[in-house]
Design an enzyme around this catalytic site. Structure first.
Site, PDB file in Angstrom:
ATOM      1  N   GLY A   1       2.620   8.574   4.924  1.00 65.73           N
ATOM      2  CA  GLY A   1       2.767   8.331   6.467  1.00 65.73           C
ATOM      3  C   GLY A   1       4.311   9.048   6.568  1.00 65.73           C
ATOM      4  O   GLY A   1       4.447   9.748   7.476  1.00 65.73           O
TER       5      GLY A   1
ATOM      6  N   SER B   1       0.677   4.189  -1.321  1.00 69.16           N
ATOM      7  CA  SER B   1       0.325   5.619  -1.385  1.00 69.16           C
ATOM      8  C   SER B   1      -0.028   6.098   0.085  1.00 69.16           C
ATOM      9  O   SER B   1       0.315   6.802   0.504  1.00 69.16           O
ATOM     10  CB  SER B   1      -0.984   5.887  -2.012  1.00 69.16           C
ATOM     11  N   ASP B   2      -0.492   4.922   0.837  1.00 67.08           N
ATOM     12  CA  ASP B   2      -0.807   5.199   2.424  1.00 67.08           C
ATOM     13  C   ASP B   2       0.541   5.499   3.187  1.00 67.08           C
ATOM     14  O   ASP B   2       0.736   6.265   3.875  1.00 67.08           O
ATOM     15  CB  ASP B   2      -1.275   3.964   3.196  1.00 67.08           C
ATOM     16  N   LEU B   3       1.549   4.473   2.726  1.00 64.19           N
ATOM     17  CA  LEU B   3       2.997   4.523   3.362  1.00 64.19           C
ATOM     18  C   LEU B   3       3.724   5.842   2.847  1.00 64.19           C
ATOM     19  O   LEU B   3       4.368   6.417   3.811  1.00 64.19           O
ATOM     20  CB  LEU B   3       3.781   3.087   3.250  1.00 64.19           C
TER      21      LEU B   3
ATOM     22  N   PRO C   1       0.931  -1.269   0.031  1.00 68.92           N
ATOM     23  CA  PRO C   1       0.093   0.009   0.080  1.00 68.92           C
ATOM     24  C   PRO C   1       0.866   1.309   0.037  1.00 68.92           C
ATOM     25  O   PRO C   1       0.794   1.983   1.112  1.00 68.92           O
ATOM     26  CB  PRO C   1      -0.839  -0.082   1.371  1.00 68.92           C
TER      27      PRO C   1
END
Lengths: 392, 392
Positions: free
Chosen positions: B175, B170-172, B168
């Site tokens: 973040g 784009s999440d990471l 994932p």
């Protein structure tokens, strides 16, 4: 360019020995946030200056990684170049380098020498494998880090080969992590008064993104399978065909799936005994896909994006870069900007992904020409005109 | 777990309202660096607690994103829960949230209210598209951000569909960027004494990784083509067959290519009139591939990795996760560690990609059970036992 608001890192001075990608990305992020980044280049310059398509003689590729920096040319293999670098380091907060491990020592900048020169200096390194371990001497490259980290191995179609990502993700993720590490070390120095080393390896950075792929492997000892654009555990999920092309839909759990099917007037699927559980839906994948594609074929991408997003179903276009840069959201987020280039034309570059409310990222300085600030920076450091001239 | 060295962010207090992935990854990075991360969970807990394979009742997926945090259960829809949160925020440095834009306001935590409560508070948000622009109300999800950002569109085989990355990303990436933004705002606060907002959108984060793909598009107006594991502009480069499997080789420029061919006793290729320029080599791709594969088939992956790395040619295995976690370099870099879990077994998780010399990332706290620190944290904030009991 008139700077009314200073960035949050205003006053932080960074001596940047990096070239090409990972290091320059790190220092550009810090420059965007207001740090004073002094890019030390060899007489021939960062090789990226000569890469990519030139616009009026200037590389947009270089501009995209080197705005908000000053350029100083020093030959670090000459005694005068070394001496000038020492003067700059004595007064700096951070040194960033992305040589192979051991190169700093060869330049006379061992950990001990740097500490003696400036005990407050933070020394940050971005490299391929880390400076400890059996691969310390191996050359690194983005493609290889993607392969060695396991990132390529989990990507790709179920019946296809492992697939690299086209963008140089291992360089760039390592660069962002290095920015985190540097700022943490700056914060730590508030308490200790002392600098320290910061290191990020490209392989480690990509490996750190394995998320549930790694945790499932640890828990089950089973290797994750490649599943292309499908979700390994949930259906319906993925790409579906509208009248004018596909859209991506992420029905990540039952509540969202219910909204999706209701919007398609297929709400009955959730209670039909053939499809009333996720395992049944996984098994009936092809039947469901044609049910859904048939319904979606009755209208356009734009229609379905509107009604599905309004219903709270995550969905979107698989955009190419022309679509991305014409996307009104990308425009509203100012993700394309024009940067001035010293002695050159304004060039389009990507915007700032970090949005700060009071002291935002900004274009503080143009993309520098090679050595565009050698005299200015060295004079600030106290070198005489004769000393500066002697470097040339 | 005996903490001899405090992390560089020791003393930084973070109130973490995030759940699932992007926000928890951000706050875990800060916790690894020594920040005091107080994870506020609803009575049912972060949904990831129930996801992935359980080991003795505990999710390794949750452990991989939530070490180095304390857990406090608060019902933010109850007046007492809201009041307790306000007490915590009054004394905190950072609030992090990854709700859809507008949710904080609905909880009574508008920008104005937060400023009145604590003018030094840094308020960080991770979301899909950003809080400005036409898509502000759209739900987000990693797969959709990969599609909308152009990331999927550039990945995949030349004759295949656009291809998402399985992790994932784009999440990471969002973040990690949020951690940069937060630490920059902390640094800025040293000068201004004031907090500010920090925002990172998943789509913007991935878009920022487009590197030469975007700069070439800006310079030429031509869309990049998908090229799978091959380099779009250079040959030989990519995967080659040894006697026992493939290896990846990145001959990124002529100097490295010469070393590669010399090591294979194919040095003559560089001066042969059929192959003496990169355009000729691109055109003669299949001839060269079979020349090289024939030579490499005469020995093993290990042999070629040894001799090519020694010759300074970036190369490596396309490793699966079993190979990655057995790799002596990954072990030497401590990229797999065991974390204690409150009331549970020790679980394997990924290690720390940021290596600091003096105050390294460390396991400061176990993975918390749901609400494992509600009493402790609220008592520290000055709530009485009766007030704490009243929240239950």
């Amino acid at each position: 360019m008139a700077e009314l608001v200073k960035g949050p890192l205003d006053g932080l001075r960074i001596i940047d020995l990096t070239r090409v990608l990972s290091g320059p990305f790190c220092t550009m992020i810090l420059g965007d946030l207001g740090a004073d980044v002094i890019k030390i280049e060899p007489p021939k310059g960062d090789p990226v200056r000569a890469q990519g398509t030139m616009t009026e003689g200037h590389s947009g590729y270089f501009a995209g990684f080197n705005r908000n920096k000053r350029s100083v040319v020093l030959d670090l293999y000459s005694p005068a170049g070394k001496a000038a670098l020492s003067r700059l380091l004595a007064d700096a907060d951070v040194l960033v380098e992305n040589f192979r491990p051991g190169t700093l020592e060869k330049l006379g900048l061992s950990a001990g020498a740097l500490k003696a020169l400036n005990p407050r200096l933070i020394v940050a390194s971005v490299n391929g494998y880390g400076s400890q371990g059996p691969y310390v001497d191996r050359p690194a490259f983005d493609f290889i880090a993607q392969a060695m980290s396991g990132f390529m191995g989990v990507n790709g179609a179920a019946d296809g080969p492992p697939m690299r990502a086209a963008p140089p993700v291992s360089d760039l993720v390592a660069g962002i992590y290095a920015a985190v590490g540097i700022l943490a070390a700056v914060q730590g120095r508030e308490r200790t008064g002392k600098g320290q080393t910061v290191e990020v390896a490209m392989v480690n950075g990509l490996l750190s993104l394995m998320a549930y792929l790694s945790s499932e492997y640890f828990a089950t000892n089973e290797l994750p399978q490649r599943t292309g654009n499908d979700h390994p555990l949930v259906y319906p999920y993925g790409l579906f065909r509208c009248s004018d092309g596909q859209i991506a839909v992420a029905n990540s759990h039952d509540q969202i799936l219910r909204r999706f099917l209701d919007t398609l007037d297929l709400g009955w699927v959730m209670t039909d005994p053939r499809y009333d559980s996720n395992p049944k839906r996984m098994a009936a994948r092809e039947e469901l896909r044609s049910l859904i594609d048939n319904r979606m074929a009755g209208n356009t991408q734009d229609h379905w994006l509107d009604v599905l997003n309004a219903a709270g179903v995550p969905c979107g276009l698989v955009q190419d870069l022309a679509q991305v840069f014409a996307d009104p959201q990308v425009t509203a987020q100012e993700m394309v900007i024009e940067t001035p280039v010293q002695d050159g034309p304004a060039l389009k570059v990507l915007g700032f992904p970090i949005k700060l409310g009071s002291t935002p990222c900004a274009l503080h300085r143009p993309v520098p020409r090679l050595g565009g600030h050698t005299g200015e920076v060295l004079a600030e450091a106290g070198l005489s005109e004769a000393e500066i001239a002697g470097l040339g």
